[in-house]
Design a protein around this motif. Structure first.
Motif, PDB file in Angstrom:
ATOM      1  N   ASN A 197      24.497  74.359  26.472  1.00 40.62           N
ATOM      2  CA  ASN A 197      23.863  74.931  25.341  1.00 40.62           C
ATOM      3  C   ASN A 197      22.585  75.836  25.819  1.00 40.62           C
ATOM      4  OD1 ASN A 197      23.692  73.818  22.575  1.00 40.62           O
ATOM      5  ND2 ASN A 197      24.101  72.042  23.806  1.00 40.62           N
ATOM      6  N   ILE A 198      22.514  76.025  27.077  1.00 44.06           N
ATOM      7  CA  ILE A 198      21.798  76.977  27.650  1.00 44.06           C
ATOM      8  C   ILE A 198      22.356  78.421  27.918  1.00 44.06           C
ATOM      9  CG2 ILE A 198      20.469  77.641  29.926  1.00 44.06           C
ATOM     10  CD1 ILE A 198      19.404  74.831  30.114  1.00 44.06           C
ATOM     11  N   ALA A 199      23.662  77.911  28.246  1.00 43.11           N
ATOM     12  CA  ALA A 199      24.569  79.186  28.526  1.00 43.11           C
ATOM     13  C   ALA A 199      24.894  79.861  27.162  1.00 43.11           C
ATOM     14  CB  ALA A 199      25.929  78.640  29.358  1.00 43.11           C
ATOM     15  N   THR A 200      25.348  78.774  26.238  1.00 43.67           N
ATOM     16  CA  THR A 200      25.549  79.366  24.830  1.00 43.67           C
ATOM     17  C   THR A 200      24.302  80.053  24.169  1.00 43.67           C
ATOM     18  OG1 THR A 200      27.132  77.525  24.398  1.00 43.67           O
ATOM     19  CG2 THR A 200      26.298  78.650  22.412  1.00 43.67           C
ATOM     20  N   GLU A 201      23.225  79.765  24.541  1.00 46.50           N
ATOM     21  CA  GLU A 201      22.049  80.340  24.062  1.00 46.50           C
ATOM     22  C   GLU A 201      21.794  81.592  24.273  1.00 46.50           C
ATOM     23  OE1 GLU A 201      17.153  80.009  24.834  1.00 46.50           O
ATOM     24  OE2 GLU A 201      18.435  78.120  25.009  1.00 46.50           O
ATOM     25  N   GLN A 202      22.300  81.905  25.597  1.00 44.88           N
ATOM     26  CA  GLN A 202      22.193  83.558  26.124  1.00 44.88           C
ATOM     27  C   GLN A 202      23.202  84.416  25.462  1.00 44.88           C
ATOM     28  OE1 GLN A 202      19.545  84.507  28.139  1.00 44.88           O
ATOM     29  NE2 GLN A 202      18.875  82.341  27.626  1.00 44.88           N
ATOM     30  N   THR A 203      24.490  83.762  25.274  1.00 40.45           N
ATOM     31  CA  THR A 203      25.473  84.434  24.642  1.00 40.45           C
ATOM     32  C   THR A 203      25.151  84.862  23.049  1.00 40.45           C
ATOM     33  OG1 THR A 203      27.118  83.369  26.345  1.00 40.45           O
ATOM     34  CG2 THR A 203      27.929  84.477  24.501  1.00 40.45           C
ATOM     35  N   ALA A 249      33.282  76.832  23.737  1.00 39.70           N
ATOM     36  CA  ALA A 249      33.168  78.085  24.219  1.00 39.70           C
ATOM     37  C   ALA A 249      32.344  79.186  23.468  1.00 39.70           C
ATOM     38  CB  ALA A 249      34.355  78.517  24.756  1.00 39.70           C
ATOM     39  N   ALA A 250      31.531  79.842  23.935  1.00 36.37           N
ATOM     40  CA  ALA A 250      30.776  80.823  23.100  1.00 36.37           C
ATOM     41  C   ALA A 250      30.820  82.269  23.529  1.00 36.37           C
ATOM     42  CB  ALA A 250      29.246  80.530  23.209  1.00 36.37           C
ATOM     43  N   PRO A 251      32.191  82.762  23.444  1.00 39.67           N
ATOM     44  CA  PRO A 251      32.344  84.259  23.874  1.00 39.67           C
ATOM     45  C   PRO A 251      31.461  85.205  23.299  1.00 39.67           C
ATOM     46  CG  PRO A 251      34.090  83.620  22.166  1.00 39.67           C
ATOM     47  CD  PRO A 251      33.309  82.407  22.363  1.00 39.67           C
ATOM     48  N   GLN A 252      31.524  86.323  24.071  1.00 42.58           N
ATOM     49  CA  GLN A 252      30.640  87.546  23.471  1.00 42.58           C
ATOM     50  C   GLN A 252      31.555  88.434  22.467  1.00 42.58           C
ATOM     51  OE1 GLN A 252      29.575  91.197  26.004  1.00 42.58           O
ATOM     52  NE2 GLN A 252      27.809  89.783  26.058  1.00 42.58           N
ATOM     53  N   ILE A 253      30.965  88.690  21.516  1.00 41.35           N
ATOM     54  CA  ILE A 253      31.700  89.591  20.452  1.00 41.35           C
ATOM     55  C   ILE A 253      32.082  91.129  20.715  1.00 41.35           C
ATOM     56  CG2 ILE A 253      30.812  88.047  18.662  1.00 41.35           C
ATOM     57  CD1 ILE A 253      28.776  89.989  17.885  1.00 41.35           C
TER      58      ILE A 253
END
Length: 350
Positions: A84-90, A346-350
């Motif tokens: 979640n911390i990584a996803t938050e930044q993305t 996974a939360a990829p960058q758009i």
């Protein structure tokens, strides 16, 4: 408060299950330009019941049900928190990118990801769903027939091309939504079966705000959420001048629903009106007869969802705006093996 109630309606609309159909959904929301709520939240739900929660103020994911807390170890919470911390930044970065594409420089903006799966434990039929939204409208929608991304907006076409041209990731997205999500759903249902598989009868009441207001039939405290609430006139189903409410969650894990009937005092005296409530898995019908107008209770209706609203307030803005603006909305979303589940989020960058 009206906006908050709409939020809960939005969340509850994601949950359409029966006694033998189970669902798992995650709602991930990033908000910019609004200091009153956390910038980032994630809510996980099984069969409409919130079981995990994360926000950018807590900086950790926490259990919301006894059954998840009892069945996983400390490594589960660490991995989910790290993810979640990584996803938050993305997501924070994606809000900024989206603002640029829409030529926006300020204001409140919302980027949201909703996904999940459903499983019928009688027929074995499974379904999956995932989509992204921005400022209340669909941004990217995952096509479950072609397993590719669709771009409803010109501003999302660059992301559509980018993501659809990553074969390894696309193959994994397909695998997760059709297999791993179902596996985790089955595992969670097993963890919480004493809660998720129960049936609880409703309490049914009739109310009016004023003598000239519609008569409200209010059913509350029932489980599961699959319920039918209807009005009958002289023993026949009655749909004229009837307004149907949404099924809403209570703060104890049960649900509530209202249905409103506009009827004249004369019609009420000369005909028999009754509210009929049927809950999936409970054979008995629950009936409340509308009596003579002079005998009716004239009391205000007070919603019973305040505690839940406080728990999920960070999600309200995103869900409310998406549900109000989008025609499609969100349509059918030892513990050492949690690594595989995390990779499906996974939360990829758009």
């Amino acid at each position: 408060m009206n906006g908050l109630i709409l939020l809960v309606q939005g969340i509850c609309l994601l949950h359409t299950v029966s006694a033998v159909t189970h669902s798992m959904q995650y709602i991930v929301t990033a908000v910019s330009g609004l200091d009153e709520i956390p910038e980032h939240t994630e809510v996980g739900m099984v069969d409409g019941q919130q079981f995990v929660y994360y926000d950018s103020v807590l900086k950790k994911i926490i259990p919301k049900t006894d059954w998840i807390e009892k069945n996983v170890d400390a490594s589960y919470w660490k991995r989910e928190t790290d993810r979640n911390i990584a996803t938050e930044q993305t997501f924070k970065s994606n809000v900024a990118i989206a603002m640029t594409r829409f030529n926006q420089t300020r204001g409140v903006h919302i980027y949201q990801y909703m996904y999940g799966c459903m499983w019928d434990d009688d027929s074995g039929v499974t379904e999956g769903h995932r989509q992204y939204g921005y400022d209340g409208e669909d941004f990217l929608v995952y096509n479950m027939k072609t397993f590719t991304w669709i771009a409803p907006k010109q501003q999302s076409e660059i992301t559509q091309r980018k993501w659809n041209n990553e074969p390894a990731q696309m193959e994994y997205l397909k695998s997760y939504i059709t297999q791993e999500c179902i596996e985790w759903l089955k595992k969670y249902v097993d963890y919480g079966k004493s809660t998720l598989m129960r049936t609880v009868p409703p309490s049914v009441s009739l109310f009016q705000k004023t003598p000239s207001s519609p008569v409200t039939c209010h059913a509350t405290g029932f489980y599961p959420s699959d319920v039918m609430v209807s009005w009958q006139k002289d023993g026949q189903d009655h749909h004229e001048d009837v307004e149907y409410g949404e099924t809403l969650p209570n703060n104890d894990g049960t649900f509530q629903k209202s249905i409103h009937l506009t009827v004249t005092p004369d019609d009420r005296k000369n005909n028999k009106y009754q509210c009929v409530v049927q809950v999936k898995g409970i054979m008995e019908d629950f009936i409340k007869v509308l009596t003579d107008p002079d005998a009716a209770n004239i009391v205000p209706i007070i919603g019973g969802v305040v505690a839940l609203l406080l728990v999920v307030v960070a999600v309200v803005v995103g869900v409310v705006i998406w549900r109000k603006r989008s025609k499609k909305g969100f349509v059918p979303t030892s513990t050492s093996d949690t690594d595989s589940e995390n990779s499906g989020k996974a939360a990829p960058q758009i």
